[in-house]
Scaffold this motif. Structure first.
Motif, short mmCIF file in Angstrom:
data_model
loop_
_atom_site.label_atom_id
_atom_site.label_comp_id
_atom_site.label_asym_id
_atom_site.label_seq_id
_atom_site.Cartn_x
_atom_site.Cartn_y
_atom_site.Cartn_z
N GLU A 1 0.86 -1.04 -0.04
CA GLU A 1 0.03 0.10 -0.02
C GLU A 1 0.89 1.17 -0.09
OE1 GLU A 1 -3.21 0.19 2.73
OE2 GLU A 1 -2.75 -2.08 3.39
N ARG A 2 0.50 2.49 -0.67
CA ARG A 2 1.22 3.43 -0.63
C ARG A 2 1.00 4.21 0.77
NH1 ARG A 2 2.58 6.86 -5.76
NH2 ARG A 2 3.65 5.01 -6.03
N LYS A 3 2.23 4.19 1.75
CA LYS A 3 2.17 4.75 3.01
C LYS A 3 3.00 5.51 3.31
CE LYS A 3 1.66 0.43 4.80
NZ LYS A 3 1.22 -0.19 3.67
N PRO A 4 3.09 6.45 4.11
CA PRO A 4 4.12 7.24 4.56
C PRO A 4 5.52 6.48 5.19
CG PRO A 4 2.28 8.12 5.54
CD PRO A 4 2.01 6.75 5.29
N LEU A 5 6.53 6.76 4.70
CA LEU A 5 7.80 6.15 5.16
C LEU A 5 8.09 6.44 6.71
CD1 LEU A 5 10.94 4.93 4.68
CD2 LEU A 5 11.52 7.18 4.10
N PHE B 1 3.83 -3.04 4.97
CA PHE B 1 4.45 -2.76 6.21
C PHE B 1 5.12 -3.72 7.15
CE2 PHE B 1 4.41 -1.68 10.87
CZ PHE B 1 4.61 -0.27 10.86
N ASP B 2 4.50 -4.93 7.19
CA ASP B 2 5.17 -6.00 8.22
C ASP B 2 6.40 -6.66 7.41
OD1 ASP B 2 3.09 -5.91 10.17
OD2 ASP B 2 1.87 -7.16 9.12
N LYS B 3 6.35 -6.57 6.25
CA LYS B 3 7.53 -6.98 5.59
C LYS B 3 8.82 -6.30 5.47
CE LYS B 3 6.26 -11.44 4.08
NZ LYS B 3 4.75 -11.44 4.78
N THR C 1 15.23 12.13 7.29
CA THR C 1 14.56 11.93 6.10
C THR C 1 13.34 12.91 6.25
OG1 THR C 1 13.33 10.22 4.68
CG2 THR C 1 13.44 9.85 7.05
N ALA C 2 12.83 13.28 4.65
CA ALA C 2 11.64 13.91 4.53
C ALA C 2 10.50 12.58 4.71
CB ALA C 2 11.33 14.54 3.28
N ASN C 3 9.11 12.94 4.66
CA ASN C 3 7.97 11.89 4.75
C ASN C 3 7.48 11.69 3.47
OD1 ASN C 3 6.52 9.98 6.08
ND2 ASN C 3 5.17 11.48 6.84
#
Length: 391
Positions: free
Chosen positions: A242-246, A281-283, A272-274
């Motif tokens: 999923e496209r999520k914030p770093l 996420f889990d992987k 780092t920028a966000n």
């Protein structure tokens, strides 16, 4: 008589170069060798090879290359012939590109010869003087041979790489099946052994024997960890991106290790920028945990205990970097760090980085490791431009 002698010498040079091309494997060395022999034979003071690059050459500060999008490149692809610079007006943009190259090669070109083979422009040879007409033809002949050898060498190396990758893939499949079977057979007896040791330990009062039972439990846990790693390695890594914030994953990582960082007096800097990234996420957290724990292990005996997680962009890609001030990795070991069961840790399984690479490959991310002994290690995860964006 003189002309005949010159022709004999040129024939000898040609045969020597053909013999050399048959044993040189490195494509770049083929071109460098050819230019060196041409320079000596024709007594040219200024001659240099400028290679074609498929990325923007303006970002390359060390090598002199020509970008495939440049007008100079397109001129040679279109015309497929040598260029006498002063006899041709190429247009203001090409003249400007030519001037930039000449500033870097440190001489003004008089003749430019393209190396073309199999309809591919490999490089341009810049010559700072005008050879006589007969010599130009001979130089072009030798460069055509060099270009053909270059392309053949590239093809051979590419075929070898494909075969090596296939062999490695087949080996990994066989190894995976064996490892999965072993892990399955070991797991059930281990549970029974651990329960039995705990039960026996609860009835023992002798401190020495009790200590031995605790050590046994530790060793059983270590074997359990290895079998778990085997299972992680052998099972298919399914990615649900999923496209999520770093920063979601980095904040979670920092929170999870905050107590350890404080107790061990380790400095963690997240610079780092966000960005928004396509990831599971889990992987990906599993990847970051592995890299983070490797960094912690590497700096445990260092005077300066520091870990930096940073990011920057290059050529449209996003680069996430894990940098530590640890003991570093020997350059000979760098080639093997992603190989299954390769480890220098006393209690390591040798599967951590193998699993890391497997997960990153599934994400279509690229991983590169740079390291210097007693300086530290830098791990760079490169994310293609279509898998991230600014938040």
């Amino acid at each position: 008589m003189i002309r005949q002698k010159l022709n004999e010498n040129f024939l000898q040079l040609t045969n020597e170069m053909i013999d050399a091309f048959s044993i040189i494997i490195d494509p770049d060395k083929i071109l460098d060798y050819a230019v060196g022999r041409i320079k000596d034979y024709f007594q040219l003071n200024n001659i240099t090879l400028v290679k074609i690059n498929d990325i923007d050459s303006s970002s390359d500060k060390t090598n002199i290359v020509i970008n495939i999008n440049s007008r100079l490149y397109n001129w040679f692809v279109t015309n497929e012939k040598e260029l006498e610079v002063k006899k041709n007006y190429l247009g203001v943009y090409i003249d400007e590109e030519l001037k930039q190259i000449e500033n870097r090669i440190k001489f003004q070109s008089r003749l430019i010869i393209p190396l073309i083979s199999h309809n591919t422009l490999t490089a341009l040879v810049f010559i700072g003087e005008n050879p006589i007409n007969d010599d130009v033809k001979k130089i072009i002949t030798l460069l055509k041979l060099a270009s053909l050898s270059f392309q053949n060498s590239c093809r051979i190396l590419n075929e070898r790489k494909i075969l090596e990758e296939k062999f490695l893939n087949d080996k990994m499949i066989t190894l995976g099946r064996a490892a999965s079977s072993i892990a399955h057979e070991i797991k059930n007896p281990l549970t029974s052994i651990r329960s039995t040791i705990q039960l026996i330990g609860s009835f023992i009062e002798d401190s020495e024997i009790k200590s031995l039972s605790i050590n046994l439990l530790s060793e059983v846990d270590r074997i359990t960890k290895i079998t778990s790693s085997l299972n992680d390695y052998t099972k298919e890594q399914l990615i649900y991106s999923e496209r999520k914030p770093l920063l979601d994953i980095l904040t979670s990582l920092e929170s999870q290790y905050s107590t350890l960082l404080k107790n061990e007096k380790i400095s963690l800097e997240i610079e780092t920028a966000n960005y928004l990234i396509d990831y599971d996420f889990d992987k990906l957290k599993q990847v970051f945990i592995n890299l983070f724990e490797n960094s912690i292990h590497a700096i445990k005996d260092s005077k300066k205990k520091k870990i930096i997680i940073s990011s920057d962009t290059k050529d449209g890609n996003l680069c996430i970097k894990f940098i530590d001030s640890g003991i570093g990795i020997d350059k000979n070991d760098l080639k093997q760090i992603f190989d299954p069961f390769f480890t220098k840790k006393k209690l390591g399984t040798g599967l951590g980085l193998t699993i890391v690479k497997k997960i990153l490959d599934k994400h279509k991310f690229h991983c590169e490791v740079r390291s210097k002994i007693d300086v530290g290690t830098e791990i760079i995860i490169t994310i293609p431009e279509d898998l991230w964006e600014n938040l």
